[in-house]
Design a protein around this motif. Structure first.
Motif, short mmCIF file in Angstrom:
data_model
loop_
_atom_site.label_atom_id
_atom_site.label_comp_id
_atom_site.label_asym_id
_atom_site.label_seq_id
_atom_site.Cartn_x
_atom_site.Cartn_y
_atom_site.Cartn_z
N HIS A 95 1.85 4.86 1.17
CA HIS A 95 1.77 5.48 2.49
C HIS A 95 1.04 6.82 2.39
O HIS A 95 1.63 7.88 2.31
CB HIS A 95 3.19 5.68 3.07
N GLN B 259 0.94 -4.52 9.72
CA GLN B 259 1.49 -3.54 8.78
C GLN B 259 2.92 -3.20 9.18
O GLN B 259 3.20 -2.94 10.35
CB GLN B 259 0.65 -2.26 8.76
N ILE C 233 -4.46 -7.97 11.26
CA ILE C 233 -3.80 -7.01 10.38
C ILE C 233 -2.38 -6.82 10.90
O ILE C 233 -2.18 -6.57 12.10
CB ILE C 233 -4.50 -5.63 10.40
N LEU D 274 -3.02 -9.50 5.86
CA LEU D 274 -4.36 -9.61 6.42
C LEU D 274 -4.80 -11.06 6.46
O LEU D 274 -4.64 -11.79 5.47
CB LEU D 274 -5.38 -8.84 5.57
N LEU E 22 0.83 -1.20 0.00
CA LEU E 22 0.00 0.00 0.00
C LEU E 22 0.86 1.25 0.00
O LEU E 22 1.89 1.30 0.68
CB LEU E 22 -0.91 0.03 1.24
N VAL F 286 1.32 -4.96 4.08
CA VAL F 286 0.26 -5.32 5.02
C VAL F 286 -0.11 -6.78 4.79
O VAL F 286 -0.31 -7.20 3.64
CB VAL F 286 -0.99 -4.43 4.82
N LEU G 93 -5.41 2.17 3.79
CA LEU G 93 -5.76 0.97 4.53
C LEU G 93 -7.25 0.98 4.88
O LEU G 93 -7.92 -0.05 4.80
CB LEU G 93 -4.91 0.83 5.80
N SER G 94 -7.77 2.14 5.23
CA SER G 94 -9.19 2.26 5.54
C SER G 94 -10.06 1.86 4.34
O SER G 94 -11.07 1.18 4.51
CB SER G 94 -9.51 3.70 5.96
N VAL H 193 -3.45 1.02 -3.73
CA VAL H 193 -3.06 -0.39 -3.59
C VAL H 193 -2.17 -0.74 -4.77
O VAL H 193 -2.60 -0.74 -5.91
CB VAL H 193 -4.29 -1.32 -3.53
N VAL I 100 -9.22 -0.23 1.97
CA VAL I 100 -9.07 -1.68 1.84
C VAL I 100 -10.03 -2.38 2.80
O VAL I 100 -10.77 -3.30 2.41
CB VAL I 100 -7.61 -2.13 2.09
N LEU I 101 -10.02 -1.95 4.05
CA LEU I 101 -10.89 -2.56 5.06
C LEU I 101 -12.37 -2.34 4.72
O LEU I 101 -13.19 -3.24 4.89
CB LEU I 101 -10.56 -2.02 6.44
#
Length: 149
Positions: free
Chosen positions: A79, A103, A101, A115, A77, A113, A84-85, A139, A87-88
């Protein structure tokens, strides 16, 4: 019949023996409703009933074996805030349950990351999940690294 301790192999369909390919076709016809009975499916596929029953419990499409399992994904991912939010959020929208998770500290503008995800409630194939993740902004890669119960 395969036992839980028997090994599994990933094999390209074009190298499978004809009897196994025809068993897969007969199973597909039964699942999709194209054939309503085993007899009808084996006749359409061109396989004997005995061959069908010999192989039917031991051959599965790759994605069928991965369904309703815990999978591990590796993501790279960018930076940036919110990557990340997103993705979730995407995984939650599919019905995935994120279990763990991990990271790494971002280096050179990217973070790795890992998962662990429960896909028991997901209707999409795992390949569709990883493809969808790769389309999200920020991503760089999404790879399936493990699958198991």
């Amino acid at each position: 019949m395969a036992h839980s301790e028997d090994p599994f192999y990933l094999v390209r369909a074009d190298v499978l023996p004809e009897a196994i390919q025809k068993t897969i076709e007969a199973k597909r016809m039964l699942e999709t409703g194209e054939a309503h009975t085993v007899q009808e499916a084996v006749e359409k596929a061109g396989i004997s009933r005995s061959s069908f029953y010999k192989y039917r419990d031991s051959v599965f499409p790759f994605n069928a074996m991965m369904k309703e399992k815990i999978i591990t994904l590796s993501l790279t991912l960018e930076h940036r805030s919110g990557v990340l939010s997103s993705v979730l959020g995407y995984l939650a929208s599919l019905g995935c349950n994120v279990l763990t998770i991990h990271q790494t500290i971002p280096l050179q503008g990217v973070a790795n990351v890992a998962l662990s995800v429960d896909t028991a409630q997901v209707t999409k194939r795992v390949t569709e999940i990883t493809e969808g993740l790769q389309e999200l902004p920020g991503v760089r890669s999404a790879i399936l690294v493990a699958s198991g119960e």
